[in-house]
Design an enzyme around this catalytic site. Sequence first.
Site, mmCIF file in Angstrom:
data_model
loop_
_atom_site.group_PDB
_atom_site.id
_atom_site.type_symbol
_atom_site.label_atom_id
_atom_site.label_comp_id
_atom_site.label_asym_id
_atom_site.label_seq_id
_atom_site.Cartn_x
_atom_site.Cartn_y
_atom_site.Cartn_z
ATOM 1 N N ASN A 66 -3.743 0.562 2.104
ATOM 2 C CA ASN A 66 -2.705 -1.127 1.814
ATOM 3 C C ASN A 66 -3.812 -2.105 1.433
ATOM 4 O O ASN A 66 -4.935 -2.135 1.597
ATOM 5 C CB ASN A 66 -1.896 -1.464 2.491
ATOM 6 C CG ASN A 66 -2.207 -1.611 4.294
ATOM 7 O OD1 ASN A 66 -3.238 -0.590 4.141
ATOM 8 N ND2 ASN A 66 -1.410 -2.597 5.078
ATOM 9 N N GLU A 76 -4.535 -5.967 1.431
ATOM 10 C CA GLU A 76 -3.514 -7.342 1.877
ATOM 11 C C GLU A 76 -4.389 -8.368 1.266
ATOM 12 O O GLU A 76 -5.275 -8.957 0.239
ATOM 13 C CB GLU A 76 -3.161 -8.068 2.887
ATOM 14 C CG GLU A 76 -2.173 -6.264 3.514
ATOM 15 C CD GLU A 76 -1.695 -7.146 5.304
ATOM 16 O OE1 GLU A 76 -2.758 -7.969 5.624
ATOM 17 O OE2 GLU A 76 -1.077 -5.959 5.639
ATOM 18 N N CYS A 104 0.952 -2.260 -1.749
ATOM 19 C CA CYS A 104 1.099 -1.143 -0.660
ATOM 20 C C CYS A 104 0.322 0.322 -0.798
ATOM 21 O O CYS A 104 -0.709 0.479 -1.876
ATOM 22 C CB CYS A 104 2.268 -0.557 -0.773
ATOM 23 S SG CYS A 104 3.285 -1.536 0.060
ATOM 24 N N GLU A 117 0.996 3.420 -1.082
ATOM 25 C CA GLU A 117 0.849 4.540 -2.414
ATOM 26 C C GLU A 117 0.966 3.670 -3.368
ATOM 27 O O GLU A 117 1.059 4.403 -4.414
ATOM 28 C CB GLU A 117 3.053 4.120 -2.021
ATOM 29 C CG GLU A 117 3.062 4.775 -0.072
ATOM 30 C CD GLU A 117 3.437 3.746 0.292
ATOM 31 O OE1 GLU A 117 2.596 2.925 0.334
ATOM 32 O OE2 GLU A 117 4.704 4.066 1.279
ATOM 33 N N CYS A 149 7.956 2.083 1.512
ATOM 34 C CA CYS A 149 9.249 0.493 0.712
ATOM 35 C C CYS A 149 9.659 0.627 -0.287
ATOM 36 O O CYS A 149 9.477 1.035 -1.184
ATOM 37 C CB CYS A 149 7.921 -1.096 1.008
ATOM 38 S SG CYS A 149 7.476 -1.027 -0.561
ATOM 39 N N CYS A 209 7.903 0.797 -3.306
ATOM 40 C CA CYS A 209 6.706 1.913 -3.417
ATOM 41 C C CYS A 209 7.852 2.923 -3.691
ATOM 42 O O CYS A 209 7.589 4.067 -4.455
ATOM 43 C CB CYS A 209 5.938 2.183 -2.596
ATOM 44 S SG CYS A 209 4.625 0.973 -2.368
HETATM 45 N N1 THU Z 1 2.873 -1.435 3.224
HETATM 46 C C1 THU Z 1 2.334 -0.299 2.458
HETATM 47 O O1 THU Z 1 1.553 -0.052 2.598
HETATM 48 N N2 THU Z 1 2.958 0.707 2.065
HETATM 49 C C2 THU Z 1 4.565 0.818 2.008
HETATM 50 O O2 THU Z 1 5.585 1.613 1.785
HETATM 51 C C3 THU Z 1 5.501 -0.488 3.083
HETATM 52 C C4 THU Z 1 4.175 -1.366 3.784
HETATM 53 C C5 THU Z 1 1.955 -2.017 3.952
HETATM 54 C C6 THU Z 1 2.123 -3.656 2.969
HETATM 55 C C7 THU Z 1 1.332 -4.686 4.433
HETATM 56 O O3 THU Z 1 0.323 -4.747 3.993
HETATM 57 C C8 THU Z 1 1.370 -3.508 5.520
HETATM 58 O O4 THU Z 1 2.388 -2.257 5.469
HETATM 59 C C9 THU Z 1 2.832 -4.646 6.379
HETATM 60 O O5 THU Z 1 3.847 -4.573 5.460
#
Ligand code: THU
Length: 132
Positions: free
Chosen positions: A44, A46, A55, A57, A89, A92
Site C-alpha cells: 500500500n 498512502e 492498496c 492488491e 477491501c 480491490c
Molecule cells: N489496504 C490495502 O492495502 N488493501 C486492502 O485491501 C485494505 C486496505 C491499506 C490501505 C491503507 O493504506 C491501509 O491499508 C489502512 O486502510
Amino acid sequence: MENIYKELFEEAKKASQKAYCPYSKFPVGACILYKSGKKYTGCNVENASFGLTLCAERNAISTAISQGETTAIEAVAIYSPKQKECVPCGACRQWLSEFTSSSETKIILESNQNELTVLTMEEIFPHGFKLN
Ligand code: THU
C-alpha cells in the site's frame, strides 16, 4: 497446504515491508500469481490526501499490467502484520474480479492459527460488476 500458497504468502509478507503507510501505520503486502506462472507483488502507498491511497492488491495488479501480463489471476496472497485474515477491501475485490476468469480464483490469507485460510473469489465477491 499447497506449497505455492505458502510461497505467495511469504512474498506478500516481504512486500508489506515496503509499504508506505505513515498515516494508518497499517502495512499491507500482496503477491499475485497469474496463469502465466509469473508473480507480481505490491504494497500500500498512502497519501496526505488520504482518499488517494493505493492498496497493495491494486498496486500489484497495476505492476502486472504495466509489465505486459495478459493472463488471468490464479491466486492472490494478502498480508498485514497488523491483522490476521486481512481480506481485500471492496475496491480491490472489484479490481481483482476484472482480471479473474474463474470464480475459483484463490484468496490466501493468514489464519488465526498461524496457518493459511484459502477463500475463493466466488465466496468474497459473488456479484461483481462487469460491462457486457
Ligand atoms: N489496504 C490495502 O492495502 N488493501 C486492502 O485491501 C485494505 C486496505 C491499506 C490501505 C491503507 O493504506 C491501509 O491499508 C489502512 O486502510
